[in-house]
Design a protein around this motif. Structure first.
Motif, short mmCIF file in Angstrom:
data_model
loop_
_atom_site.label_atom_id
_atom_site.label_comp_id
_atom_site.label_asym_id
_atom_site.label_seq_id
_atom_site.Cartn_x
_atom_site.Cartn_y
_atom_site.Cartn_z
N SER A 24 0.82 -1.54 -0.02
CA SER A 24 0.04 0.33 -0.15
C SER A 24 0.53 1.53 0.22
O SER A 24 0.04 2.40 -0.91
N VAL A 25 2.32 1.20 1.15
CA VAL A 25 3.15 2.52 0.93
C VAL A 25 3.39 2.57 -0.81
O VAL A 25 3.33 4.14 -1.49
N LYS A 26 4.25 1.31 -1.22
CA LYS A 26 4.68 1.67 -2.53
C LYS A 26 3.27 1.94 -3.54
O LYS A 26 4.03 3.04 -4.73
N THR A 27 2.21 1.25 -3.94
CA THR A 27 1.36 1.80 -4.12
C THR A 27 1.06 3.54 -4.33
O THR A 27 0.76 4.51 -4.94
N CYS A 28 0.75 4.05 -3.13
CA CYS A 28 0.76 5.72 -2.30
C CYS A 28 1.69 6.60 -3.42
O CYS A 28 1.77 7.71 -3.94
N ALA A 29 2.71 5.34 -3.00
CA ALA A 29 3.89 6.66 -3.64
C ALA A 29 4.35 7.01 -5.14
O ALA A 29 4.08 8.05 -5.18
N TYR A 30 3.64 5.37 -5.92
CA TYR A 30 3.55 6.12 -7.42
C TYR A 30 2.34 6.24 -7.57
O TYR A 30 2.22 7.19 -8.87
N GLY A 31 1.29 6.23 -7.18
CA GLY A 31 0.02 6.84 -7.88
C GLY A 31 0.26 8.42 -7.25
O GLY A 31 -0.27 9.02 -8.05
N GLY A 32 0.97 8.87 -6.43
CA GLY A 32 0.69 9.84 -5.47
C GLY A 32 2.11 10.93 -6.80
O GLY A 32 1.24 12.18 -7.03
N ILE A 33 2.70 10.32 -7.18
CA ILE A 33 3.38 10.85 -8.28
C ILE A 33 3.80 10.89 -9.70
O ILE A 33 3.23 12.38 -10.38
N ILE A 34 2.60 10.00 -9.95
CA ILE A 34 2.09 9.98 -11.16
C ILE A 34 0.37 11.25 -10.71
O ILE A 34 0.41 12.15 -12.24
N SER A 35 0.05 11.53 -9.67
CA SER A 35 -1.33 12.31 -9.65
C SER A 35 -0.75 13.66 -9.79
O SER A 35 -1.27 14.35 -10.38
N ILE A 36 0.18 13.76 -9.40
CA ILE A 36 0.94 14.85 -9.78
C ILE A 36 1.13 15.70 -10.76
O ILE A 36 1.42 16.49 -11.35
N ILE A 37 2.08 14.30 -11.41
CA ILE A 37 2.63 14.82 -12.81
C ILE A 37 0.86 15.20 -13.68
O ILE A 37 1.15 16.03 -14.21
N VAL A 38 0.26 14.20 -13.54
CA VAL A 38 -1.10 14.49 -14.65
C VAL A 38 -1.21 15.45 -14.05
O VAL A 38 -1.66 16.86 -14.98
N ALA A 39 -1.88 15.90 -12.38
CA ALA A 39 -2.62 17.57 -12.27
C ALA A 39 -1.19 18.88 -13.16
O ALA A 39 -2.37 19.78 -13.85
N VAL A 40 -0.32 18.63 -12.94
CA VAL A 40 0.90 20.14 -13.73
C VAL A 40 0.54 20.11 -15.45
O VAL A 40 0.45 21.00 -15.70
N LEU A 41 0.33 19.37 -15.33
CA LEU A 41 -0.18 18.49 -17.43
C LEU A 41 -1.36 18.74 -17.59
O LEU A 41 -1.01 19.48 -18.61
N LEU A 42 -1.81 18.32 -17.06
CA LEU A 42 -2.97 19.15 -17.32
C LEU A 42 -3.29 20.47 -17.16
O LEU A 42 -4.32 21.07 -17.57
N SER A 43 -3.09 21.05 -15.93
CA SER A 43 -3.33 22.42 -15.72
C SER A 43 -2.25 23.79 -16.42
O SER A 43 -2.51 24.74 -16.89
N LYS A 44 -1.02 23.07 -17.49
CA LYS A 44 -0.28 23.30 -19.00
C LYS A 44 -0.94 23.42 -19.83
O LYS A 44 -1.03 24.20 -20.62
N MET A 45 -1.66 22.31 -19.74
CA MET A 45 -2.56 21.77 -21.04
C MET A 45 -3.70 22.99 -21.24
O MET A 45 -3.63 23.78 -22.19
N PHE A 46 -4.22 23.61 -19.62
CA PHE A 46 -5.69 24.32 -19.86
C PHE A 46 -4.81 25.59 -19.89
O PHE A 46 -6.19 26.44 -20.33
N ALA A 47 -4.06 26.15 -19.87
CA ALA A 47 -2.77 27.27 -19.22
C ALA A 47 -3.51 27.75 -20.56
O ALA A 47 -3.10 29.36 -20.55
N THR A 48 -3.20 27.17 -21.83
CA THR A 48 -3.51 27.83 -22.91
C THR A 48 -4.77 28.60 -22.83
O THR A 48 -5.06 29.41 -24.00
#
Length: 97
Positions: A24-48
């Motif tokens: 569960s800790v390993k999954t949370c670490a991977y999921g947390g990193i991936i979700s933050i990357i996706v949030a940043v990418l979506l934010s930059k995509m909609f920034a245009t």
């Protein structure tokens, strides 16, 4: 299988619990990193199209990680209860066939 090699019931419980927590800790670490990357990418995509700032939902991520840890730990606990219901000799006999 581990019961035949001399592990006690307490040792087996502890090992299964730690394994569940590790997953569960390993999954949370991977999921947390991936979700933050996706949030940043979506934010930059909609920034245009829109003017917005990067917003990372920390509370939602934290709640999701907590629920995931509890879910994985409870699944491991149920699996442990199922393992305890089986006879060790019958399980070894089935595995060797």
């Amino acid at each position: 299988m581990l019961n035949c090699m001399g592990t006690t019931r307490k040792q087996l419980h502890r090992m299964i619990l730690y394994e569940g927590l590790f997953y569960s800790v390993k999954t949370c670490a991977y999921g947390g990193i991936i979700s933050i990357i996706v949030a940043v990418l979506l934010s930059k995509m909609f920034a245009t199209s829109f003017e917005n700032q990067i917003y990372i939902p920390w509370i939602g991520i934290g709640i999701t990680m907590l629920i995931l840890c509890l879910l994985v730990t409870s699944i491991m606990w149920v699996a442990l209860r199922k393992i305890e219901q089986h006879n060790v000799i019958d399980t070894l006999r089935k595995d060797s066939i």
